[in-house]
Motif scaffolding. Structure first.
Motif, PDB file in Angstrom:
ATOM      1  N   GLY A 452       0.805  -1.211   0.000  1.00 10.18           N
ATOM      2  CA  GLY A 452       0.000   0.000   0.000  1.00 10.18           C
ATOM      3  C   GLY A 452       0.838   1.261   0.000  1.00 10.18           C
ATOM      4  N   THR A 453       0.349   2.292  -0.678  1.00 13.13           N
ATOM      5  CA  THR A 453       1.047   3.574  -0.728  1.00 13.13           C
ATOM      6  C   THR A 453       0.206   4.703  -0.151  1.00 13.13           C
ATOM      7  OG1 THR A 453       0.279   3.908  -3.006  1.00 13.13           O
ATOM      8  CG2 THR A 453       2.469   2.911  -2.702  1.00 13.13           C
ATOM      9  N   ALA A 454      -0.948   4.386   0.403  1.00 15.50           N
ATOM     10  CA  ALA A 454      -1.761   5.414   1.050  1.00 15.50           C
ATOM     11  C   ALA A 454      -1.099   5.852   2.349  1.00 15.50           C
ATOM     12  CB  ALA A 454      -3.162   4.869   1.331  1.00 15.50           C
ATOM     13  N   ALA A 455      -1.320   7.087   2.747  1.00 14.86           N
ATOM     14  CA  ALA A 455      -0.742   7.609   3.982  1.00 14.86           C
ATOM     15  C   ALA A 455      -1.136   6.727   5.160  1.00 14.86           C
ATOM     16  CB  ALA A 455      -1.215   9.040   4.211  1.00 14.86           C
ATOM     17  N   GLY A 456      -0.147   6.390   5.978  1.00 19.64           N
ATOM     18  CA  GLY A 456      -0.395   5.602   7.172  1.00 19.64           C
ATOM     19  C   GLY A 456      -0.435   4.117   6.957  1.00 19.64           C
ATOM     20  N   ASN A 457      -0.051   3.633   5.776  1.00 20.59           N
ATOM     21  CA  ASN A 457      -0.077   2.190   5.552  1.00 20.59           C
ATOM     22  C   ASN A 457       0.882   1.499   6.523  1.00 20.59           C
ATOM     23  OD1 ASN A 457      -1.282   0.147   3.710  1.00 20.59           O
ATOM     24  ND2 ASN A 457       0.871  -0.394   3.403  1.00 20.59           N
ATOM     25  N   GLY A 484       8.542   4.586  -2.991  1.00 22.64           N
ATOM     26  CA  GLY A 484       8.497   6.033  -3.073  1.00 22.64           C
ATOM     27  C   GLY A 484       7.979   6.738  -1.835  1.00 22.64           C
ATOM     28  N   GLN A 485       7.639   5.989  -0.784  1.00 21.52           N
ATOM     29  CA  GLN A 485       7.126   6.562   0.455  1.00 21.52           C
ATOM     30  C   GLN A 485       8.176   6.410   1.559  1.00 21.52           C
ATOM     31  OE1 GLN A 485       3.810   7.953   0.234  1.00 21.52           O
ATOM     32  NE2 GLN A 485       4.345   7.518  -1.894  1.00 21.52           N
ATOM     33  N   CYS A 486       7.975   7.146   2.666  1.00 21.91           N
ATOM     34  CA  CYS A 486       8.964   7.180   3.737  1.00 21.91           C
ATOM     35  C   CYS A 486       8.499   6.434   4.980  1.00 21.91           C
ATOM     36  CB  CYS A 486       9.265   8.626   4.124  1.00 21.91           C
ATOM     37  SG  CYS A 486      10.421   9.440   2.988  1.00 21.91           S
ATOM     38  N   LEU A 487       9.424   5.710   5.592  1.00 19.60           N
ATOM     39  CA  LEU A 487       9.168   5.078   6.882  1.00 19.60           C
ATOM     40  C   LEU A 487       8.987   6.163   7.934  1.00 19.60           C
ATOM     41  CD1 LEU A 487       9.081   2.350   8.458  1.00 19.60           C
ATOM     42  CD2 LEU A 487      11.546   2.655   8.846  1.00 19.60           C
ATOM     43  N   ASP A 488       7.900   6.077   8.691  1.00 18.11           N
ATOM     44  CA  ASP A 488       7.530   7.127   9.628  1.00 18.11           C
ATOM     45  C   ASP A 488       7.059   6.489  10.924  1.00 18.11           C
ATOM     46  OD1 ASP A 488       6.934   9.635  10.641  1.00 18.11           O
ATOM     47  OD2 ASP A 488       5.650  10.232   8.960  1.00 18.11           O
ATOM     48  N   LEU A 504       4.147   3.768   6.516  1.00 15.31           N
ATOM     49  CA  LEU A 504       4.636   4.503   5.352  1.00 15.31           C
ATOM     50  C   LEU A 504       3.778   5.743   5.185  1.00 15.31           C
ATOM     51  CD1 LEU A 504       5.643   2.258   2.319  1.00 15.31           C
ATOM     52  CD2 LEU A 504       7.074   3.319   4.058  1.00 15.31           C
ATOM     53  N   ASN A 505       4.432   6.861   4.954  1.00 12.43           N
ATOM     54  CA  ASN A 505       3.747   8.123   4.687  1.00 12.43           C
ATOM     55  C   ASN A 505       4.412   8.834   3.517  1.00 12.43           C
ATOM     56  OD1 ASN A 505       1.556   8.498   6.426  1.00 12.43           O
ATOM     57  ND2 ASN A 505       2.867   9.088   8.152  1.00 12.43           N
ATOM     58  N   PRO A 506       3.703   9.731   2.861  1.00 15.68           N
ATOM     59  CA  PRO A 506       4.364  10.567   1.849  1.00 15.68           C
ATOM     60  C   PRO A 506       5.547  11.291   2.472  1.00 15.68           C
ATOM     61  CG  PRO A 506       1.993  10.824   1.707  1.00 15.68           C
ATOM     62  CD  PRO A 506       2.261  10.022   2.955  1.00 15.68           C
ATOM     63  N   CYS A 507       6.650  11.357   1.764  1.00 15.89           N
ATOM     64  CA  CYS A 507       7.868  11.981   2.289  1.00 15.89           C
ATOM     65  C   CYS A 507       7.651  13.490   2.390  1.00 15.89           C
ATOM     66  CB  CYS A 507       9.053  11.671   1.384  1.00 15.89           C
ATOM     67  SG  CYS A 507       9.407   9.897   1.252  1.00 15.89           S
ATOM     68  N   ASP A 508       7.765  14.040   3.611  1.00 16.70           N
ATOM     69  CA  ASP A 508       7.497  15.465   3.815  1.00 16.70           C
ATOM     70  C   ASP A 508       8.630  16.182   4.538  1.00 16.70           C
ATOM     71  OD1 ASP A 508       7.288  14.567   6.424  1.00 16.70           O
ATOM     72  OD2 ASP A 508       5.111  14.825   6.561  1.00 16.70           O
ATOM     73  N   GLY A 509       9.745  15.506   4.792  1.00 16.02           N
ATOM     74  CA  GLY A 509      10.863  16.128   5.483  1.00 16.02           C
ATOM     75  C   GLY A 509      10.692  16.215   6.975  1.00 16.02           C
ATOM     76  N   GLY A 510       9.645  15.602   7.509  1.00  9.68           N
ATOM     77  CA  GLY A 510       9.405  15.657   8.939  1.00  9.68           C
ATOM     78  C   GLY A 510      10.448  14.910   9.747  1.00  9.68           C
ATOM     79  N   SER A 511      10.602  15.313  11.003  1.00 13.57           N
ATOM     80  CA  SER A 511      11.670  14.739  11.833  1.00 13.57           C
ATOM     81  C   SER A 511      11.448  13.270  12.124  1.00 13.57           C
ATOM     82  CB  SER A 511      11.766  15.525  13.149  1.00 13.57           C
ATOM     83  OG  SER A 511      10.567  15.404  13.897  1.00 13.57           O
TER      84      SER A 511
END
Length: 567
Positions: A452-457, A484-488, A504-511
């Motif tokens: 899944g590539t949806a936010a919060g998968n 293409g998504q970031c481990l969060d 996994l979330n869209p990559c947003d540069g968050g800490s």
């Protein structure tokens, strides 16, 4: 906790922190490439009464014959230059002054003579002892005599000490006891009365892996060994000659090649110049087919392993000599960057490994674990090259010498076969980044659930499939990405768990999308200091959630927080 190392395109391997001078009294760097040579143990055992070998044990004649064979076959000139005498070389008691006594029936001219003869041949002299009260063969151990034994070895011209771990006193038989004792022996080596530089090969980790269900102590002892020695054996002895069964996958009476490869391939973070994971001896031709012998050699080279033969060098076949003397593969093993291959993917049949090399090339291997031939391939992007469709490379087959220009790497692999390549990127390749699976407890993989590539998968633990949802890239910004998504890390509460979940979330540069990799294998979230990627409750069933929980900051480490990342 060990110092953090930021993930980046120019990743500084955590293992590079290991001191290459840990046992050098002169300050000289030791074993900056993996040691190579010969040891008599797996081929010849202890003595003629050994039920496993049916061959002679160590003797002056045997050791000097094997040393001469290294020279005569040309293997010594290719780097196989350390000849080590294993267990059973002493008498059963020390002398009146507490010194070890050489068995003169086996070594009539003594050990100093062996050392001088080996040095005359241009070889190095290695010797065996044991950290405990007795060796594994029942001969005197070094416990209580560390400095005395080290000084004796140095006086004999020893260049390399293999220290086993049998028969530790009960007061020192836990992980801390082993770590402290091997550290004390290393200190004795640095303080030896001759001022002699000697490479230190430790066996301590092996005593915490065999039969263990919780490997936390094993990881701690490996970490300790990597700070005091130049190489350390992590598990089973390799299968001895005439031990019965297959040396490829056997687990009793010495491990098969696949067992040793399995645990060693997940320890790349400790490998660096002067710091080597040791899966034990090369047993080319003894219980292995020619194809299996080539696979062991290729995999050991990919893993920057010591290349220590325990075969009858004098009777090696032409095919075996060609395998062991393959200069392209020796160059991979001895590459001065000192990085061990990481696991790109595993699917139960085919393993793909990739290893960065000092000149910017990558070594890539494809292993067939199965019993039938299979086609196998990977791509340049899958093994870490950047540049997309415009990236092609010169790919050299290190068995045949054939070179092609391509964007894919592949071969038809025979049963138990391994293809290995040196990949030189072309002008269309724009860089490299570590790419591959993240392996955790139970040899399971970090998995983007359902691709899944949806936010919060959710990110879960799952058996390794080689799927794209288990292929993680480690770009230069400290993120860890799949599809293409970031481990969060996101705080959630449900009936299973209240706390930070790995998603996994869209990559947003968050800490909370930034991570650092610890030398002990922890993957710490830098936006949540002190919290590490964790397989919830150490459960290894498919679908177990990955969480971001408090890092274990003291021994024992938690095995459910230890991860092997790609190189």
């Amino acid at each position: 906790m060990a110092a953090a190392v930021a993930l980046s395109g120019a990743l500084v391997v955590p293992g590079a922190q290991a001191s290459p001078t840990a046992t050098s009294p002169s300050g000289n760097a030791l074993a900056l490439t993996p040691p190579m040579g010969f040891n008599n143990w797996a081929r010849y055992g202890c003595d003629t009464d050994s039920p496993n070998t049916g061959d002679q044990g160590p003797s002056q004649q045997l050791i000097l014959e094997q040393a001469q064979a290294l020279v005569d076959t040309g293997l010594a000139a290719k780097g196989y230059d350390t000849v080590t005498i294993d267990d059973c070389w002493t008498t059963t008691a020390r002398d009146s002054e507490g010194n070890l006594v050489t068995d003169t029936e086996k070594f009539p001219q003594g050990m100093a003579y062996i050392g001088s003869r080996l040095h005359e041949m241009g070889l190095r002299f290695g010797i065996y002892s044991d950290i405990g009260t007795a060796t594994c063969g029942g001969f005197p151990g070094s416990w209580g005599h560390f400095q005395q034994d080290v000084d004796l070895f140095a006086a004999w011209g020893v260049d390399y000490i293999k220290l086993d771990g049998c028969n530790m006193p009960s007061s020192a038989s836990d992980a801390d006891g082993y770590i402290d004792a091997y550290g004390d022996f290393a200190a004795a080596m640095r303080a030896n009365s001759s001022g002699r530089d000697m490479v230190f090969s430790e066996s301590s980790p092996a005593y915490f892996s065999i039969g263990a269900t919780d490997l936390s102590d094993w990881y701690d002892v490996i970490d300790g060994a990597s700070r005091t020695g130049q190489l350390w054996r992590e598990g089973y002895d390799v299968k001895m000659r005439n031990g019965g069964g297959s040396a490829w996958d056997k687990n009793s009476n010495g491990a098969g090649v696949m067992t040793q490869y399995g645990y060693n391939s997940l320890l790349s973070r400790y490998a660096a110049p002067g710091s080597w994971n040791d899966p034990d001896f090369l047993i080319t031709g003894d219980g292995l087919t020619a194809e299996e012998s080539r696979s062991q050699f290729a995999l050991w080279a990919m893993m920057a392993s010591p290349l220590i033969l325990s075969t009858d060098v004098a009777s090696l076949s032409t095919d075996s000599l060609a395998t062991l003397g393959n200069t392209d593969l020796i160059a991979i093993d001895q590459d001065p960057l000192g990085r061990q291959a990481g696991v790109v993917s595993r699917d139960g049949t085919v393993d793909v490994l990739a290893r960065p090399l000092a000149n910017g090339d990558r070594a890539v291997s494809l292993l067939n674990r199965g019993t039938t031939a299979v086609p196998a391939s990977t791509t340049l992007s899958a093994v870490g090259f950047l540049g997309g469709a415009g990236c092609s490379a010169s790919v050299k087959d290190l068995w045949t010498g054939a070179t092609t220009t391509t964007s894919t790497i592949g071969a038809t692999l025979p049963p138990h076969g391994t293809a290995v390549f040196r990949v030189t990127p072309g002008a269309g390749c724009t860089g490299q980044q570590p790419t591959g699976q993240i392996t955790g407890i139970g040899d399971k993989c970090a998995d983007d659930s359902g691709s899944g590539t949806a936010a919060g998968n959710p990110v879960i633990l799952f058996h390794c499939t080689a799927g794209a949802n288990q292929r993680w890239t480690l770009p230069s910004d400290g993120t860890v990405r799949a599809l293409g998504q970031c481990l969060d890390a996101v705080h959630r509460s449900d009936s299973t768990y209240t706390g930070y979940r790995a998603v996994l979330n869209p990559c947003d540069g968050g800490s909370t999308q930034k991570w650092s990799y610890e030398r002990n294998g922890f993957l710490e979230n830098t936006g949540l200091p002190g919290r590490c990627l964790d397989a919830y409750a150490s459960v290894t069933t498919d679908g177990n959630p990955l969480i971001v929980d408090t890092c274990a900051n003291s021994r024992p480490n938690q095995q459910n927080q230890i991860w092997a990342l790609a190189e």
